[in-house]
Design an enzyme around this catalytic site. Structure first.
Site, PDB file in Angstrom:
ATOM      1  N   ASP A  36      46.332  34.499   1.065  1.00  0.00           N
ATOM      2  CA  ASP A  36      46.925  33.213   1.452  1.00  0.00           C
ATOM      3  C   ASP A  36      48.407  33.435   1.768  1.00  0.00           C
ATOM      4  OD1 ASP A  36      46.281  30.003   0.912  1.00  0.00           O
ATOM      5  OD2 ASP A  36      48.398  30.568   0.739  1.00  0.00           O
ATOM      6  N   LEU A  37      48.837  32.960   2.922  1.00  0.00           N
ATOM      7  CA  LEU A  37      50.243  33.172   3.301  1.00  0.00           C
ATOM      8  C   LEU A  37      51.161  32.297   2.448  1.00  0.00           C
ATOM      9  CD1 LEU A  37      50.019  33.408   7.196  1.00  0.00           C
ATOM     10  CD2 LEU A  37      49.949  35.225   5.494  1.00  0.00           C
ATOM     11  N   ASP A  59      45.960  28.870   6.749  1.00  0.00           N
ATOM     12  CA  ASP A  59      46.626  30.168   6.596  1.00  0.00           C
ATOM     13  C   ASP A  59      45.918  31.000   5.533  1.00  0.00           C
ATOM     14  OD1 ASP A  59      47.317  28.600   4.476  1.00  0.00           O
ATOM     15  OD2 ASP A  59      49.410  29.227   4.410  1.00  0.00           O
TER      16      ASP A  59
END
Ligand code: C2E
Ligand code: CA
Ligand code: CA
Length: 590
Positions: A191-192, A234
């Site tokens: 996960d960004l 994202d």
């Protein structure tokens, strides 16, 4: 004799008729028909064949079509043509065959050929070829195949990043778990960390570039048997099919984090896709994809909690914590369902006249088995996680309103009541209706009811009607009080004072508690009070634990105080007793 002659004439007529029928059929069909010897030389052909090939009959009689019917890049050599002989026993020749052929003008077309072998009256062998121009059908088929493949790709791959999407990932991991029951499947949930910030500061095209970069960076570092998919905004997942153990998986994750930590250039800007990773390895025999996903997700949650930019492995200790939180979550969901929360009420006092002005409603949860009292700090994050915070706040709101009504019945009708409203409550479709309905049913004074909202960055939402700012305005217009809670530690503090139609603010405990020891906090609190007074909005100082702090605040111009110095939050049943023992004589207390 005459009879025999008549029958010969009849037979001859019949044969001629037959021949005419043959001729009519063969010469008027759109299929090309060829009669060849077994060396492939054309003995006869119909007009349709000449039309298809765009040739003169006289030019091709005696020639093998291999000499002129193939496209240049497939042209057989003269030696191959010379060596060619039909093999009537070759079973492959029995089925229809598709060839790319060339007309005399150089145009290519698709030709479907069928071959049959017949022996003539004189014992000579013939090949009978039927040649059909199927270009339109084949091109249509190729187009449809292409289209199907493209649609399939689009359905299973994210258009933007080119890597598979959630649906394809679920199919892949289910198959991987089925095919590797020995426990060698590992899952990384990536996960960004800074995606929103990139979108906000550099725009959505930059966000897209970061997503593409992330997908390609991960993809280029995986084995062929592994998969990376984008499963949400994202969020990416990596399935490792040959993960020996958690340690191996951790090393893969570390490598990915290292690669993602390198900045890349986009449109003359340097961007970076920082990420957090949760990793989970499946156990031998467990082929439950959902289970693996939940574990990787929990590990990711822990990675985010422990500071981001790192990887967290779902191991035994994490498992215990997860099991504990999962149990708590289901117990809390049950408590919300049955409304079995406990509430305490903390008084707010006005130091100028030493009068209690009202109470804040604060949730507590008593564990049904152990009897342990859980504080909001412990259970609110879990309830928020399971999406029930709005429901809890609805219970809190109804409890607050009941308390207000019961205080009025006990003779404290002038006391205010407040409750905490999360963004989830404000967005709850029934919120304002239920609030107004309950207030009307008990005939409560709306001005005595305060909704405490936290600062969130959603206040300035562009969708004005759905934003919290609009809800706050509605509440104010309906006659309720709205206070901004935890003022001073939120997002955009001062600007909210100007844009939101607030009744007042509550200055956060973290600032108030250190005004005596920290000069900066002192100055911030003093300025905040001054500003509120200038704007004519009320100000309450929270977390006041001693008299000196209280008097300092009073000197700054803030006389509304909440905190342990006045009282800790009071259990519901003890409020009237507490009020009765307050030194301030209340008209209603006899
Ligand atoms: P809050 O709204 O800022 O509430 C004040 C918190 O500070 C309460 O903690 C209170 O017990 C504590 N407190 C008050 N005076 C003092 C003091 O002098 N010293 C210290 N050390 N603490 C003091 P509590 O009850 O644990 O609540 C924590 C937070 O949980 C609340 O902060 C509020 O944001 C949230 N909360 C509580 N109940 C609910 C609820 O029903 N719904 C929602 N959404 N949030 C709630
Ligand atoms: Ca509050
Ligand atoms: Ca607060």
């Amino acid at each position: 004799m005459r009879q025999r002659l008549a029958s010969v004439q009849d037979r001859t007529t019949a044969i001629l008729k037959d021949l005419e029928h043959y001729r009519l059929s063969v010469e008027n069909t759109s299929d090309g028909i060829l009669l060849q010897d077994l060396k492939g030389r054309i003995i006869w052909c119909n007009d349709a064949y000449c039309d298809i090939m765009r040739v003169e009959k006289s030019d091709i009689i005696g020639r093998n079509p291999m000499e002129f019917a193939f496209p240049d890049d497939e042209q057989p050599s003269q030696a191959e043509i010379d060596a060619f002989t039909y093999d009537p026993t070759d079973s492959r020749l029995k089925s229809l065959q598709l060839f790319r052929n060339k007309r005399s003008d150089g145009n290519l077309f698709w030709s479907q050929l069928s071959v049959a072998f017949r022996t003539g009256a004189g014992g000579e062998d013939y090949a009978v070829l039927v040649c059909r121009d199927v270009t339109q059908q084949v091109e249509r088929e190729i187009y449809l195949e292409d289209l199907t493949a493209r649609l399939e790709h689009e359905a299973t791959h994210g258009n933007l990043t080119g890597v598979p999407n959630r649906g394809a990932f679920l199919n892949f991991i289910k198959a991987a778990l089925r095919n590797n029951p020995d426990g060698t499947v590992g899952l990384l949930h990536v996960d960004l960390d800074n995606f929103k910030m990139i979108n906000d500061t550099h725009g959505h095209s930059a966000g897209d570039a970061v997503l593409r970069h992330t997908a390609q960076t991960i993809k280029s570092r995986l084995r062929k048997s592994d998969m990376v998919a984008r499963i949400g905004g994202d969020e990416f997942v990596v399935v490792c099919c040959d993960s020996a153990d958690l340690e191996y998986l951790g090393a893969v994750g570390q490598r990915l984090l290292g690669a993602l930590a390198n900045p890349f250039t986009w449109s003359d800007r340097s961007l970076i896709a920082e990420a957090s990773i949760g990793a989970a390895q499946c156990e031998a025999g467990n082929t439950d994809a959902e289970d693996l996903l939940i574990k990787a997700d929990f590990a990711l949650y822990e990675a985010k909690r422990s500071g981001r930019g790192c990887i967290e492995l779902y191991d035994a200790s994490l498992h215990d914590r997860h099991a504990h939180e999962t149990r708590l979550a289901s117990e809390l969901a049950e408590a919300i369902d049955t409304g079995t929360f406990d509430f305490s009420f903390q008084p707010v006092k006005n130091l100028w006249n030493d009068k209690v002005i009202g109470f804040e409603t604060l949730a507590r949860w008593i564990h049904p088995d152990t009897g342990r009292v859980y504080s909001p700090a412990e259970f609110l994050p879990i309830i928020e996680d399971i999406g029930l915070l709005g429901e809890l706040d609805m219970i809190s709101m109804m409890t607050a309103l009941e308390k207000k009504a019961s205080l009025a019945r006990s003779g404290f009708g002038d006391l205010r009541i407040s409750f905490n409203a999360s963004p989830e409550l404000l967005a709850h479709p029934d919120f304002i209706n239920r609030l107004i309905w309950a207030v009307e049913a008990s005939n409560l004074d709306r001005n005595h009811i305060t909704i405490e909202v936290l600062e969130t960055n959603n206040f300035g939402d562009t969708a004005e009607t759905s934003s919290q700012g609009a809800i706050i305005r509605d509440l104010k217009q309906a006659g309720f009080q709205v206070f901004l809670d935890d003022f001073g530690v939120g997002y955009a503090g001062l600007s909210h004072l100007a844009t939101l139609d607030l009744s007042g603010v509550k200055i956060d405990r973290s600032l108030v508690s250190c005004i005596l020891t920290d000069d900066v906090s002192f100055k911030i609190v003093r300025k905040a009070i001054e500003l509120c007074n200038d704007l004519s909005i009320a100000v309450i100082a929270e977390g006041v634990e001693d008299e000196t702090t209280a008097r300092t605040l009073q000197d700054m111009g803030c006389s509304l105080i909440q905190g342990y110095w006045i009282s800790r939050p009071i259990p519901s049943g003890d409020i009237v007793t507490w009020l009765t023992h307050e030194q301030v004589p209340h008209a209603a207390i006899s």
